[in-house]
Design a protein around this motif. Structure first.
Motif, PDB file in Angstrom:
ATOM      1  N   LEU A  73      -7.200  -9.776  -0.938  1.00 38.03           N
ATOM      2  CA  LEU A  73      -7.292  -8.024  -1.717  1.00 38.03           C
ATOM      3  C   LEU A  73      -8.789  -7.985  -2.048  1.00 38.03           C
ATOM      4  O   LEU A  73      -9.369  -7.888  -2.412  1.00 38.03           O
ATOM      5  CB  LEU A  73      -6.827  -9.153  -3.028  1.00 38.03           C
ATOM      6  N   LEU A  74      -7.729  -6.462  -1.798  1.00 41.07           N
ATOM      7  CA  LEU A  74      -9.227  -5.358  -1.729  1.00 41.07           C
ATOM      8  C   LEU A  74      -9.608  -4.678  -3.238  1.00 41.07           C
ATOM      9  O   LEU A  74     -10.905  -4.653  -4.128  1.00 41.07           O
ATOM     10  CB  LEU A  74      -8.932  -4.109  -1.032  1.00 41.07           C
ATOM     11  N   ALA A  75      -8.303  -3.865  -3.962  1.00 41.32           N
ATOM     12  CA  ALA A  75      -8.316  -3.373  -5.209  1.00 41.32           C
ATOM     13  C   ALA A  75      -6.970  -3.136  -5.464  1.00 41.32           C
ATOM     14  O   ALA A  75      -6.583  -2.797  -4.835  1.00 41.32           O
ATOM     15  CB  ALA A  75      -9.059  -1.520  -4.838  1.00 41.32           C
ATOM     16  N   PRO A  76      -6.648  -3.427  -6.425  1.00 43.31           N
ATOM     17  CA  PRO A  76      -5.833  -2.973  -7.764  1.00 43.31           C
ATOM     18  C   PRO A  76      -5.381  -1.580  -7.615  1.00 43.31           C
ATOM     19  O   PRO A  76      -6.139  -0.724  -6.687  1.00 43.31           O
ATOM     20  CB  PRO A  76      -6.135  -3.049  -8.908  1.00 43.31           C
ATOM     21  N   LEU A  77      -3.555  -1.151  -7.045  1.00 35.04           N
ATOM     22  CA  LEU A  77      -3.686  -0.337  -6.322  1.00 35.04           C
ATOM     23  C   LEU A  77      -3.603   1.103  -7.395  1.00 35.04           C
ATOM     24  O   LEU A  77      -3.738   2.067  -7.727  1.00 35.04           O
ATOM     25  CB  LEU A  77      -1.912   0.194  -6.371  1.00 35.04           C
ATOM     26  N   THR A  78      -3.423   0.485  -8.934  1.00 36.52           N
ATOM     27  CA  THR A  78      -3.643   1.616  -9.849  1.00 36.52           C
ATOM     28  C   THR A  78      -4.859   1.265 -10.198  1.00 36.52           C
ATOM     29  O   THR A  78      -5.624   0.562 -10.576  1.00 36.52           O
ATOM     30  CB  THR A  78      -2.726   1.093 -11.274  1.00 36.52           C
ATOM     31  N   GLY A  79      -5.782   2.610 -10.732  1.00 36.10           N
ATOM     32  CA  GLY A  79      -6.756   2.131 -11.349  1.00 36.10           C
ATOM     33  C   GLY A  79      -8.183   2.274 -10.776  1.00 36.10           C
ATOM     34  O   GLY A  79      -9.263   2.161 -10.285  1.00 36.10           O
ATOM     35  N   GLY A  80      -7.685   1.935  -8.825  1.00 38.71           N
ATOM     36  CA  GLY A  80      -8.657   2.263  -8.098  1.00 38.71           C
ATOM     37  C   GLY A  80      -8.986   3.079  -6.816  1.00 38.71           C
ATOM     38  O   GLY A  80      -8.754   4.050  -7.632  1.00 38.71           O
ATOM     39  N   ALA A  81      -9.636   2.937  -5.682  1.00 34.38           N
ATOM     40  CA  ALA A  81      -9.724   4.192  -5.007  1.00 34.38           C
ATOM     41  C   ALA A  81      -8.498   4.632  -4.543  1.00 34.38           C
ATOM     42  O   ALA A  81      -7.721   4.122  -4.625  1.00 34.38           O
ATOM     43  CB  ALA A  81     -10.886   3.837  -3.920  1.00 34.38           C
ATOM     44  N   GLY A  82      -8.787   5.701  -3.967  1.00 38.01           N
ATOM     45  CA  GLY A  82      -7.340   6.888  -3.519  1.00 38.01           C
ATOM     46  C   GLY A  82      -6.951   6.055  -2.914  1.00 38.01           C
ATOM     47  O   GLY A  82      -8.024   5.216  -2.112  1.00 38.01           O
ATOM     48  N   THR A  83      -5.325   6.220  -1.865  1.00 35.07           N
ATOM     49  CA  THR A  83      -5.817   4.801  -0.762  1.00 35.07           C
ATOM     50  C   THR A  83      -5.726   5.299   0.323  1.00 35.07           C
ATOM     51  O   THR A  83      -6.060   4.915   0.939  1.00 35.07           O
ATOM     52  CB  THR A  83      -3.285   5.724  -0.758  1.00 35.07           C
ATOM     53  N   GLY A  84      -6.312   6.897   1.041  1.00 41.31           N
ATOM     54  CA  GLY A  84      -7.136   6.742   1.536  1.00 41.31           C
ATOM     55  C   GLY A  84      -8.133   5.937   1.579  1.00 41.31           C
ATOM     56  O   GLY A  84      -8.324   5.103   2.892  1.00 41.31           O
ATOM     57  N   ARG A 120      -0.294  -8.892   7.955  1.00 47.41           N
ATOM     58  CA  ARG A 120       0.309  -7.251   7.288  1.00 47.41           C
ATOM     59  C   ARG A 120      -1.005  -6.787   6.433  1.00 47.41           C
ATOM     60  O   ARG A 120      -0.674  -7.647   4.874  1.00 47.41           O
ATOM     61  CB  ARG A 120       1.544  -8.113   6.757  1.00 47.41           C
ATOM     62  N   ALA A 121      -0.868  -5.632   6.415  1.00 40.93           N
ATOM     63  CA  ALA A 121      -1.810  -5.242   5.886  1.00 40.93           C
ATOM     64  C   ALA A 121      -0.549  -4.026   5.106  1.00 40.93           C
ATOM     65  O   ALA A 121       0.413  -3.547   5.372  1.00 40.93           O
ATOM     66  CB  ALA A 121      -2.441  -4.374   6.335  1.00 40.93           C
ATOM     67  N   GLY A 122      -1.169  -3.734   3.761  1.00 41.31           N
ATOM     68  CA  GLY A 122      -0.297  -2.465   3.319  1.00 41.31           C
ATOM     69  C   GLY A 122      -0.987  -2.997   1.547  1.00 41.31           C
ATOM     70  O   GLY A 122      -1.920  -3.630   0.661  1.00 41.31           O
ATOM     71  N   VAL A 123       0.294  -3.001   0.684  1.00 40.66           N
ATOM     72  CA  VAL A 123       0.485  -3.669  -1.132  1.00 40.66           C
ATOM     73  C   VAL A 123       0.457  -5.241  -0.999  1.00 40.66           C
ATOM     74  O   VAL A 123       1.541  -6.406  -0.385  1.00 40.66           O
ATOM     75  CB  VAL A 123       1.665  -3.072  -1.953  1.00 40.66           C
ATOM     76  N   VAL A 124      -0.053  -6.029  -1.479  1.00 39.14           N
ATOM     77  CA  VAL A 124      -0.086  -7.557  -2.039  1.00 39.14           C
ATOM     78  C   VAL A 124      -0.320  -7.676  -3.008  1.00 39.14           C
ATOM     79  O   VAL A 124      -0.897  -7.452  -4.201  1.00 39.14           O
ATOM     80  CB  VAL A 124      -1.168  -8.141  -0.653  1.00 39.14           C
ATOM     81  N   ARG A 125       1.094  -8.472  -3.572  1.00 38.95           N
ATOM     82  CA  ARG A 125       1.150  -8.927  -5.105  1.00 38.95           C
ATOM     83  C   ARG A 125       0.373  -9.907  -5.006  1.00 38.95           C
ATOM     84  O   ARG A 125       0.656 -11.087  -4.669  1.00 38.95           O
ATOM     85  CB  ARG A 125       2.142  -8.868  -5.345  1.00 38.95           C
ATOM     86  N   TYR A 126      -0.426 -10.326  -5.911  1.00 41.21           N
ATOM     87  CA  TYR A 126      -1.338 -11.985  -6.488  1.00 41.21           C
ATOM     88  C   TYR A 126      -1.161 -11.405  -7.733  1.00 41.21           C
ATOM     89  O   TYR A 126      -1.527 -10.855  -8.737  1.00 41.21           O
ATOM     90  CB  TYR A 126      -2.687 -11.873  -5.806  1.00 41.21           C
ATOM     91  N   GLY A 127      -1.247 -13.004  -9.083  1.00 47.40           N
ATOM     92  CA  GLY A 127      -1.301 -12.436 -10.339  1.00 47.40           C
ATOM     93  C   GLY A 127      -0.536 -12.343 -11.104  1.00 47.40           C
ATOM     94  O   GLY A 127      -1.268 -11.482 -11.999  1.00 47.40           O
ATOM     95  N   HIS A 132      -4.059  -3.273  -2.776  1.00 49.03           N
ATOM     96  CA  HIS A 132      -4.468  -2.776  -1.316  1.00 49.03           C
ATOM     97  C   HIS A 132      -5.089  -3.911  -0.965  1.00 49.03           C
ATOM     98  O   HIS A 132      -5.978  -4.693  -0.775  1.00 49.03           O
ATOM     99  CB  HIS A 132      -5.647  -1.806  -1.159  1.00 49.03           C
ATOM    100  N   GLY A 133      -4.279  -4.767   0.483  1.00 48.74           N
ATOM    101  CA  GLY A 133      -4.625  -5.754   0.910  1.00 48.74           C
ATOM    102  C   GLY A 133      -4.175  -6.194   2.237  1.00 48.74           C
ATOM    103  O   GLY A 133      -3.391  -5.261   2.762  1.00 48.74           O
ATOM    104  N   ALA A 134      -4.572  -7.054   2.624  1.00 50.53           N
ATOM    105  CA  ALA A 134      -3.935  -7.875   3.636  1.00 50.53           C
ATOM    106  C   ALA A 134      -3.474  -9.458   3.623  1.00 50.53           C
ATOM    107  O   ALA A 134      -4.043  -9.899   2.913  1.00 50.53           O
ATOM    108  CB  ALA A 134      -4.067  -7.948   4.723  1.00 50.53           C
ATOM    109  N   VAL A 135      -1.636  -9.919   4.267  1.00 52.39           N
ATOM    110  CA  VAL A 135      -1.810 -11.571   3.815  1.00 52.39           C
ATOM    111  C   VAL A 135      -2.275 -11.591   5.628  1.00 52.39           C
ATOM    112  O   VAL A 135      -1.170 -11.031   6.830  1.00 52.39           O
ATOM    113  CB  VAL A 135      -0.347 -10.939   3.983  1.00 52.39           C
ATOM    114  N   PHE A 136      -3.090 -12.981   5.984  1.00 54.84           N
ATOM    115  CA  PHE A 136      -3.096 -13.266   7.175  1.00 54.84           C
ATOM    116  C   PHE A 136      -2.268 -14.318   7.469  1.00 54.84           C
ATOM    117  O   PHE A 136      -2.958 -15.626   6.780  1.00 54.84           O
ATOM    118  CB  PHE A 136      -4.549 -13.655   7.315  1.00 54.84           C
ATOM    119  N   THR A 137      -1.589 -15.035   8.515  1.00 56.08           N
ATOM    120  CA  THR A 137      -0.330 -16.157   8.140  1.00 56.08           C
ATOM    121  C   THR A 137      -0.918 -16.339   9.340  1.00 56.08           C
ATOM    122  O   THR A 137      -0.909 -16.487  10.232  1.00 56.08           O
ATOM    123  CB  THR A 137       0.574 -15.470   8.285  1.00 56.08           C
TER     124      THR A 137
END
Length: 146
Positions: A73-84, A120-127, A132-137
């Protein structure tokens, strides 16, 4: 300690510069922003990472194949850095994580064969929060019994 417990402990110990690794026993339901970026072991994510279900085995004579999700988990989609900016930081973290796995693909010899991992990198829902994040299976093969 059994092979699964040992493998989980060793996965928790994977070190990625600038990323907090949260032990399984201390996994929170939600993360404080100060804990980010973070790696969290999630043995049962369902869907893309079905976890420990179902894995028939014969004790003492075989092996167990498990799937364990390790979530970045890198940063929340809202209130964090821009997507780029988030994607650039995510790519750097992904490279560092994969390099750490490549340095020890059997988690110190506890796995019967080198681990396999899907990403799988992209949007990860947690809690209840989208990150912005990734799931390594991880797909592990473990010896059952002695």
């Amino acid at each position: 300690m059994g092979a699964l417990s040992t493998a989980l402990e060793r996965l928790e110990a994977v070190s990625v510069s600038g990323v907090s690794s949260i032990p399984l026993a201390e996994t929170p339901g939600a993360l404080a922003r100060v804990a980010l970026p973070a790696l969290i072991v999630v043995p049962e994510l369902s869907g893309e990472s079905p976890g420990l279900e179902p894995n028939p085995f014969a004790p003492g004579t075989g092996y167990l194949v498990v799937q364990v999700a390790h979530v970045l988990l890198l940063a929340p989609l809202t209130g964090g850095a821009g997507t780029g900016a988030a994607l650039s930081a995510l790519a750097t973290a992904l490279d560092a994580y994969l390099a750490a796995l490549a340095a020890d693909p059997t988690l110190g010899g506890v796995l019967m064969a080198p681990l396999r991992v899907r990403l799988r990198a992209g949007v990860v829902r947690y809690g209840g929060v989208d990150y912005h994040g990734a799931v390594f299976t991880h797909i592990w093969t473990l010896q059952v019994g002695e």
